[in-house]
Design an enzyme around this catalytic site. Structure first.
Site, PDB file in Angstrom:
ATOM      1  N   GLU A 213      -1.289  -5.213   9.022  1.00  0.00           N
ATOM      2  CA  GLU A 213      -0.425  -4.557  10.000  1.00  0.00           C
ATOM      3  C   GLU A 213      -1.013  -4.694  11.403  1.00  0.00           C
ATOM      4  OE1 GLU A 213       0.325  -0.501   8.873  1.00  0.00           O
ATOM      5  OE2 GLU A 213       1.060  -1.080   6.889  1.00  0.00           O
TER       6      GLU A 213
ATOM      7  N   ASP B 238       0.844  -1.205   0.000  1.00  0.00           N
ATOM      8  CA  ASP B 238       0.000   0.000   0.000  1.00  0.00           C
ATOM      9  C   ASP B 238       0.876   1.252   0.000  1.00  0.00           C
ATOM     10  OD1 ASP B 238       0.853  -0.139   2.620  1.00  0.00           O
ATOM     11  OD2 ASP B 238      -1.139   0.044   3.520  1.00  0.00           O
TER      12      ASP B 238
ATOM     13  N   GLU C 150       9.360  -3.925  10.431  1.00  0.00           N
ATOM     14  CA  GLU C 150       9.843  -2.667   9.846  1.00  0.00           C
ATOM     15  C   GLU C 150      10.422  -1.774  10.938  1.00  0.00           C
ATOM     16  OE1 GLU C 150       7.146  -0.684   7.178  1.00  0.00           O
ATOM     17  OE2 GLU C 150       8.392   1.130   7.103  1.00  0.00           O
TER      18      GLU C 150
ATOM     19  N   LYS D 155      -1.101  -9.309   3.444  1.00  0.00           N
ATOM     20  CA  LYS D 155      -0.345  -8.739   4.563  1.00  0.00           C
ATOM     21  C   LYS D 155      -1.230  -7.762   5.333  1.00  0.00           C
ATOM     22  CE  LYS D 155       3.330  -5.864   3.886  1.00  0.00           C
ATOM     23  NZ  LYS D 155       2.938  -4.582   4.501  1.00  0.00           N
TER      24      LYS D 155
ATOM     25  N   ASP E  45      -0.951  -6.266   0.024  1.00  0.00           N
ATOM     26  CA  ASP E  45      -1.301  -5.560   1.257  1.00  0.00           C
ATOM     27  C   ASP E  45      -2.805  -5.391   1.403  1.00  0.00           C
ATOM     28  OD1 ASP E  45       0.723  -4.890   3.007  1.00  0.00           O
ATOM     29  OD2 ASP E  45       1.319  -3.086   1.897  1.00  0.00           O
TER      30      ASP E  45
END
Ligand code: KIV
Length: 267
Positions: free
Chosen positions: A117, A48, A184, A115, A87
């Site tokens: 978050e 994204d 990250e 994916k 994403d």
């Protein structure tokens, strides 16, 4: 006819077992997918981040499911042998039902996994996704969709408590059935501990060389992004005569562990 063995989750798990590093780059269209395939990039991420590098937004928050479906379709058409991760955009997995419906839409257009978050709070979502046949990668540490919660793009996991929380979350998510983790901007020593604590592959960006795989945003690693580059970014086009050669140089550097060097990580 030449038979090319496609990269799968089994390939990535085997890499981790052997201690062989693997390379991932973000990808948003067909020609780049073909070029990355030709260079031997094992995993493509329809990130994204496209909201920032393609659409010009200052964060990833405005990216929609429609955007992600369109770009995943474009990449899937050009991809023949890499593992394709897509994403899930901001708020597209706010409930388990939303996550199932939106992840299914990405899988239908060619993603091999999605994916999301977050942290341990995603365990139930991960569990339901895997029951539905959808592998997931959980992105932890600096999660850009939460930039306003963090008050900026800041290194995460710096205190002993925060590091212990990351390790505990990683174990919970592995147990829930997550196929991959992505870290990250966390200190390299913390990322090494997370990777050693789980048997699923851990992919790093700004997380040091001890992760099992590495990922970079394609515009960053080709030196196209404007402004000051993040500490972990290296321009792989420098000294190469083509974009494909830059991708090959990146794959080679990840495999021989010359990238990331200590100066690309955080302490
Ligand atoms: O969206 C993206 O490109 C990402 C990478 C920064 C890992 O999530």
């Amino acid at each position: 006819m030449r038979y090319i063995m496609a990269v799968s989750l089994t390939t990535l798990r085997d890499c981790k077992k052997r201690g062989e590093k693997f390379a991932m780059i973000t990808c948003y269209d067909t020609i780049f997918a073909q070029t990355m395939n030709a260079a031997g990039v094992e995993c493509l991420l329809v990130g994204d981040s496209l909201g920032m590098v393609l659409q010009g937004h200052s964060s990833t928050l405005p990216v929609t499911m429609q955007d992600m479906i369109y770009h995943t379709q474009c990449v899937a058409r050009g991809n023949s042998n890499a593992f394709l991760l897509a994403d899930m955009p901001f708020m597209s997995y706010a409930t388990v039902n939303d996550a199932l419906n939106n992840a299914a839409a990405l899988m239908r257009v060619g993603a091999h996994a999605v994916k999301l978050e977050g942290g341990a709070w995603l365990a139930e979502t991960v569990q339901q996704l895997v029951r539905g046949g959808i592998p997931s990668c959980v992105h932890m540490g600096l999660t850009p969709q939460s930039v306003h919660v963090f008050g900026g793009y800041k290194v995460q996991g710096k205190t002993a408590d925060a590091a212990a929380q990351l390790i505990a979350d990683a174990k919970t998510l592995e147990q829930a059935g997550a196929a991959l983790l992505l870290l990250e901007c966390v200190p390299s020593t913390v990322a090494a501990q997370v990777s050693a604590s789980v048997s699923i592959p851990v992919i790093g960006i700004g997380a040091g060389k001890d992760c099992d795989g590495q990922v970079l945003v394609v515009h960053d690693m080709l030196g196209l992004s404007q402004g000051k580059a993040a500490r972990f970014v290296k321009n792989f086009l420098t000294g190469q005569d083509s974009i494909q050669a830059a991708f090959s140089a990146y794959v080679a550097a990840v495999k021989n562990q010359s990238y990331p060097a200590p100066e690309h990580g955080f302490n």
